[in-house]
Design a protein around this motif. Structure first.
Motif, PDB file in Angstrom:
ATOM      1  N   ILE A 158     -24.008 -57.832  -9.186  1.00 19.05           N
ATOM      2  CA  ILE A 158     -23.887 -57.200 -10.504  1.00 19.05           C
ATOM      3  C   ILE A 158     -24.827 -56.000 -10.609  1.00 19.05           C
ATOM      4  CG2 ILE A 158     -24.335 -57.520 -12.967  1.00 19.05           C
ATOM      5  CD1 ILE A 158     -21.707 -58.749 -12.026  1.00 19.05           C
ATOM      6  N   ILE A 159     -26.038 -56.167 -10.124  1.00 17.18           N
ATOM      7  CA  ILE A 159     -27.012 -55.066 -10.163  1.00 17.18           C
ATOM      8  C   ILE A 159     -26.485 -53.873  -9.371  1.00 17.18           C
ATOM      9  CG2 ILE A 159     -29.307 -54.346  -9.372  1.00 17.18           C
ATOM     10  CD1 ILE A 159     -30.312 -57.172 -10.011  1.00 17.18           C
ATOM     11  N   LYS A 160     -25.966 -54.127  -8.182  1.00 17.33           N
ATOM     12  CA  LYS A 160     -25.473 -53.047  -7.321  1.00 17.33           C
ATOM     13  C   LYS A 160     -24.218 -52.392  -7.892  1.00 17.33           C
ATOM     14  CE  LYS A 160     -27.419 -54.926  -3.057  1.00 17.33           C
ATOM     15  NZ  LYS A 160     -28.445 -53.874  -2.936  1.00 17.33           N
ATOM     16  N   ARG A 161     -23.491 -53.121  -8.712  1.00 20.18           N
ATOM     17  CA  ARG A 161     -22.312 -52.524  -9.333  1.00 20.18           C
ATOM     18  C   ARG A 161     -22.708 -51.375 -10.255  1.00 20.18           C
ATOM     19  NH1 ARG A 161     -18.446 -56.597 -12.485  1.00 20.18           N
ATOM     20  NH2 ARG A 161     -18.510 -57.547 -10.386  1.00 20.18           N
ATOM     21  N   VAL A 162     -23.874 -51.483 -10.887  1.00 19.78           N
ATOM     22  CA  VAL A 162     -24.352 -50.436 -11.795  1.00 19.78           C
ATOM     23  C   VAL A 162     -25.211 -49.420 -11.054  1.00 19.78           C
ATOM     24  CG1 VAL A 162     -25.603 -49.967 -13.936  1.00 19.78           C
ATOM     25  CG2 VAL A 162     -24.310 -52.102 -13.686  1.00 19.78           C
ATOM     26  N   VAL A 163     -26.147 -49.903 -10.227  1.00 23.92           N
ATOM     27  CA  VAL A 163     -27.020 -49.031  -9.424  1.00 23.92           C
ATOM     28  C   VAL A 163     -26.943 -49.524  -7.981  1.00 23.92           C
ATOM     29  CG1 VAL A 163     -29.350 -48.137  -9.090  1.00 23.92           C
ATOM     30  CG2 VAL A 163     -28.559 -48.679 -11.406  1.00 23.92           C
ATOM     31  N   PRO A 164     -26.164 -48.857  -7.133  1.00 24.00           N
ATOM     32  CA  PRO A 164     -25.884 -49.370  -5.780  1.00 24.00           C
ATOM     33  C   PRO A 164     -27.117 -49.669  -4.934  1.00 24.00           C
ATOM     34  CG  PRO A 164     -24.414 -47.555  -6.321  1.00 24.00           C
ATOM     35  CD  PRO A 164     -25.415 -47.625  -7.425  1.00 24.00           C
ATOM     36  N   GLU A 165     -28.190 -48.889  -5.062  1.00 29.83           N
ATOM     37  CA  GLU A 165     -29.369 -49.094  -4.203  1.00 29.83           C
ATOM     38  C   GLU A 165     -30.350 -50.127  -4.773  1.00 29.83           C
ATOM     39  OE1 GLU A 165     -30.223 -45.504  -6.839  1.00 29.83           O
ATOM     40  OE2 GLU A 165     -28.527 -46.364  -5.734  1.00 29.83           O
ATOM     41  N   ALA A 166     -30.055 -50.668  -5.958  1.00 30.48           N
ATOM     42  CA  ALA A 166     -30.940 -51.657  -6.592  1.00 30.48           C
ATOM     43  C   ALA A 166     -30.576 -53.076  -6.124  1.00 30.48           C
ATOM     44  CB  ALA A 166     -30.837 -51.530  -8.107  1.00 30.48           C
ATOM     45  N   PRO A 167     -31.476 -54.063  -6.302  1.00 32.03           N
ATOM     46  CA  PRO A 167     -32.844 -53.933  -6.830  1.00 32.03           C
ATOM     47  C   PRO A 167     -33.780 -53.255  -5.832  1.00 32.03           C
ATOM     48  CG  PRO A 167     -32.462 -56.180  -6.100  1.00 32.03           C
ATOM     49  CD  PRO A 167     -31.172 -55.466  -5.948  1.00 32.03           C
ATOM     50  N   HIS A 168     -34.672 -52.467  -6.365  1.00 34.85           N
ATOM     51  CA  HIS A 168     -35.598 -51.725  -5.507  1.00 34.85           C
ATOM     52  C   HIS A 168     -36.757 -52.600  -5.037  1.00 34.85           C
ATOM     53  CE1 HIS A 168     -33.600 -48.826  -8.286  1.00 34.85           C
ATOM     54  NE2 HIS A 168     -33.358 -48.233  -7.135  1.00 34.85           N
ATOM     55  N   GLU A 169     -37.057 -53.640  -5.805  1.00 36.39           N
ATOM     56  CA  GLU A 169     -38.078 -54.614  -5.406  1.00 36.39           C
ATOM     57  C   GLU A 169     -37.601 -56.010  -5.807  1.00 36.39           C
ATOM     58  OE1 GLU A 169     -40.663 -54.146  -3.652  1.00 36.39           O
ATOM     59  OE2 GLU A 169     -41.364 -52.081  -3.913  1.00 36.39           O
ATOM     60  N   THR A 170     -37.765 -56.965  -4.893  1.00 35.00           N
ATOM     61  CA  THR A 170     -37.521 -58.374  -5.206  1.00 35.00           C
ATOM     62  C   THR A 170     -38.824 -59.116  -4.969  1.00 35.00           C
ATOM     63  OG1 THR A 170     -35.192 -58.228  -4.547  1.00 35.00           O
ATOM     64  CG2 THR A 170     -36.163 -60.426  -4.691  1.00 35.00           C
ATOM     65  N   PHE A 171     -39.475 -59.499  -6.061  1.00 36.86           N
ATOM     66  CA  PHE A 171     -40.797 -60.106  -5.997  1.00 36.86           C
ATOM     67  C   PHE A 171     -40.713 -61.624  -6.106  1.00 36.86           C
ATOM     68  CE2 PHE A 171     -42.128 -55.904  -7.931  1.00 36.86           C
ATOM     69  CZ  PHE A 171     -42.777 -55.448  -6.800  1.00 36.86           C
ATOM     70  N   GLU A 211     -30.088 -45.986 -21.977  1.00 37.74           N
ATOM     71  CA  GLU A 211     -31.265 -45.635 -22.770  1.00 37.74           C
ATOM     72  C   GLU A 211     -32.338 -44.914 -21.955  1.00 37.74           C
ATOM     73  OE1 GLU A 211     -32.720 -49.021 -24.914  1.00 37.74           O
ATOM     74  OE2 GLU A 211     -30.693 -49.690 -25.458  1.00 37.74           O
ATOM     75  N   GLY A 212     -32.044 -44.612 -20.707  1.00 42.42           N
ATOM     76  CA  GLY A 212     -33.002 -43.863 -19.889  1.00 42.42           C
ATOM     77  C   GLY A 212     -34.277 -44.628 -19.602  1.00 42.42           C
ATOM     78  N   ILE A 213     -34.132 -45.921 -19.325  1.00 44.47           N
ATOM     79  CA  ILE A 213     -35.300 -46.761 -19.038  1.00 44.47           C
ATOM     80  C   ILE A 213     -35.870 -46.404 -17.658  1.00 44.47           C
ATOM     81  CG2 ILE A 213     -36.042 -49.141 -18.613  1.00 44.47           C
ATOM     82  CD1 ILE A 213     -35.545 -48.517 -21.542  1.00 44.47           C
ATOM     83  N   ASP A 214     -37.200 -46.431 -17.552  1.00 44.35           N
ATOM     84  CA  ASP A 214     -37.861 -46.151 -16.271  1.00 44.35           C
ATOM     85  C   ASP A 214     -37.965 -47.400 -15.396  1.00 44.35           C
ATOM     86  OD1 ASP A 214     -38.456 -43.379 -16.819  1.00 44.35           O
ATOM     87  OD2 ASP A 214     -40.003 -44.087 -18.201  1.00 44.35           O
ATOM     88  N   ILE A 215     -38.356 -48.536 -16.005  1.00 46.19           N
ATOM     89  CA  ILE A 215     -38.573 -49.769 -15.246  1.00 46.19           C
ATOM     90  C   ILE A 215     -37.866 -50.927 -15.937  1.00 46.19           C
ATOM     91  CG2 ILE A 215     -40.287 -51.404 -14.359  1.00 46.19           C
ATOM     92  CD1 ILE A 215     -42.296 -49.097 -14.332  1.00 46.19           C
ATOM     93  N   LEU A 216     -36.960 -51.571 -15.206  1.00 47.15           N
ATOM     94  CA  LEU A 216     -36.256 -52.752 -15.713  1.00 47.15           C
ATOM     95  C   LEU A 216     -36.703 -53.957 -14.895  1.00 47.15           C
ATOM     96  CD1 LEU A 216     -33.957 -53.816 -17.618  1.00 47.15           C
ATOM     97  CD2 LEU A 216     -32.438 -53.608 -15.631  1.00 47.15           C
ATOM     98  N   MET A 217     -37.262 -54.971 -15.579  1.00 44.31           N
ATOM     99  CA  MET A 217     -37.743 -56.173 -14.895  1.00 44.31           C
ATOM    100  C   MET A 217     -36.882 -57.366 -15.303  1.00 44.31           C
ATOM    101  SD  MET A 217     -41.895 -55.728 -14.853  1.00 44.31           S
ATOM    102  CE  MET A 217     -42.099 -55.109 -16.519  1.00 44.31           C
ATOM    103  N   ILE A 218     -36.359 -58.078 -14.308  1.00 46.99           N
ATOM    104  CA  ILE A 218     -35.411 -59.159 -14.530  1.00 46.99           C
ATOM    105  C   ILE A 218     -36.042 -60.492 -14.156  1.00 46.99           C
ATOM    106  CG2 ILE A 218     -33.129 -60.067 -13.937  1.00 46.99           C
ATOM    107  CD1 ILE A 218     -32.349 -57.179 -13.135  1.00 46.99           C
TER     108      ILE A 218
END
Length: 429
Positions: free
Chosen positions: A335-348, A306-313
């Motif tokens: 699982i996150i890296k399986r879809v976007v290898p460099e993600a998560p970009h932030e772990t808060f 869906e072309g989302i800019d920010i996904l918060m989990i």
């Protein structure tokens, strides 16, 4: 220019009353500058100065009386109305003789009051000043009382100072390091009086946080999808922070999506879903007791499609079951890296500032479970323990990147160390 100089280096401009007072005090009446002055002239000059001061005081009293008369206008109106009824032929002209004029004046005054008190949006610095008021006043009161109790700089002075800093939740390590540096400074400057070290204490607190200016407070937004993973124990305001951030980013024109991965706590899923409804952003959920990683996988695929800019989990925060939590977070990360290898970009990591040193303990434990890129500091407005930011910075070197200022939907923002330190220490020197 260092952080301390940028925050506290400039001196405030003196008030006009102080300038006038200083000018009068420094007025040179010596024989060198005016050798020909006689005693009569000197007396007349002094009388002139006294007259100037008396005129200024008289003018101030007249202004004050004018203000008081305007404030007491309603009682005056009632009296004048009675006088008008008793003396119908009075030549005095007042608003009471014209009821329509009085009503119009009242309507206009109410309109002016409404116009003069608009709902002005707070600036970022005003939010820091407001939310850090309890911390600042608490620390300031203790610091002032501390200096009032000591007349000399000795070993007892430094021991008491270290205890004061620990009580202010800046952390044992910060308190110890600062006290040792002050001992050195006192010897170097040959400081005998406690007040000589007041500014140095504040300066050292700023330097300890600054660490050469390497803050790394920036949130690493991506050109495409930015994935943010949120961890933290239950009750610290993690889900609420996600909802407020969703509102903030959507208001900025971003496409936002939320993922409710805390599937073992029904209340967490319902809370995040309610936030999604409230701020009008989609929320990915799964069946009750579903595998959190499977819900995250669905969210990742939808975000990409869906072309989302920010996904918060949002994730679970069962710190008492560290082994299970670690395994769960590791699985979610894969699982996150399986879809976007460099993600998560932030772990808060979400931390409740009101828990003080307990927040520091949580930060230490979570940093062992998963790599953390930043901290979301919540509930800072309701506590006097904001000094925990300094402890986290010194002992863990994890940057605070987001801060919650209060309960309103826009009371969250990106952390700024200069605003924070100014809000924390302003007025103490």
């Amino acid at each position: 220019m260092g952080l301390f100089d940028r925050l506290f280096g400039k001196k405030e401009e003196p008030k006009i009353e102080e300038v006038i007072k200083e000018a009068l005090e420094n007025l040179d009446l010596s024989e060198d500058t005016e050798p020909d002055l006689t005693e009569v002239e000197e007396v007349s000059q002094e009388e002139a100065e006294v007259e100037i001061v008396e005129e200024a005081l008289l003018q101030e009293e007249e202004n004050q009386e004018t203000v008081e008369e305007s404030q007491d206008s309603e009682p005056t109106v009632e009296v004048s109305q009675e006088e008008v009824e008793e003396v119908p032929n009075s030549e005095q002209v007042s608003e009471e003789e014209n009821p329509e004029l009085l009503e119009t004046a009242e309507e206009n005054s109410s309109e002016v009051l409404e116009a003069e008190t608009p709902q002005v949006e707070e600036t970022v610095q005003e939010k820091y000043d407001r939310s850090l008021k309890k911390t600042r006043t608490g620390f300031g009161a203790r610091l002032n009382a501390f200096f009032a109790n000591f007349r000399s700089v000795d070993e007892e002075f430094f021991e008491e100072l270290e205890e004061l800093l620990i009580m202010s939740d800046v952390g044992v390590q910060v308190a110890s390091n600062l006290t040792e540096e002050l001992r050195y400074e006192a010897k170097l400057e040959n400081a005998k009086k406690p007040d000589a070290l007041r500014r140095v204490i504040i300066e050292k607190l700023v330097e300890l946080y600054e660490k050469g200016g390497n803050y790394d407070e920036t949130i690493h937004f991506q050109d495409g999808l930015t994935v943010m993973l949120f961890v933290g124990v239950n009750g610290v305001g993690k889900t609420t922070s996600i909802g407020k951030l969703a509102h903030r980013y959507k208001q900025a024109g971003k496409k936002v999506m939320l993922v409710a991965a805390d599937t073992f706590r029904a209340g967490a899923v319902a809370q995040l879903a309610e936030w999604g409804r409230r701020v009008d952003v989609p929320v990915v959920t799964g069946p009750e007791k579903a595998d959190p990683a499977s819900v995250v996988f669905d969210g990742m695929e939808r975000a990409v499609a869906e072309g989302i800019d920010i996904l918060m989990i949002d994730t679970a925060g069962r710190l008492q079951n560290k082994d299970n939590l670690m395994a769960e977070l590791e699985k979610i990360g894969r699982i996150i890296k399986r879809v976007v290898p460099e993600a998560p970009h932030e772990t808060f990591l979400a931390l409740d500032a009101s828990t003080g040193q307990n927040a520091l303990v949580q930060a230490k434990e979570f940093s062992k479970i998963t790599p953390l890129t930043g901290i979301v500091l919540t509930k800072i407005d309701g506590t006097a323990r904001g000094g925990v930011v300094l402890a986290i910075r010194e002992e863990l070197n994890i940057p605070v990147k987001l801060i919650g200022f209060g309960e309103k939907i826009d009371d969250i923002g990106e952390f700024n160390s200069e605003n924070f330190m100014k809000g924390l220490l302003e007025g103490l020197i």
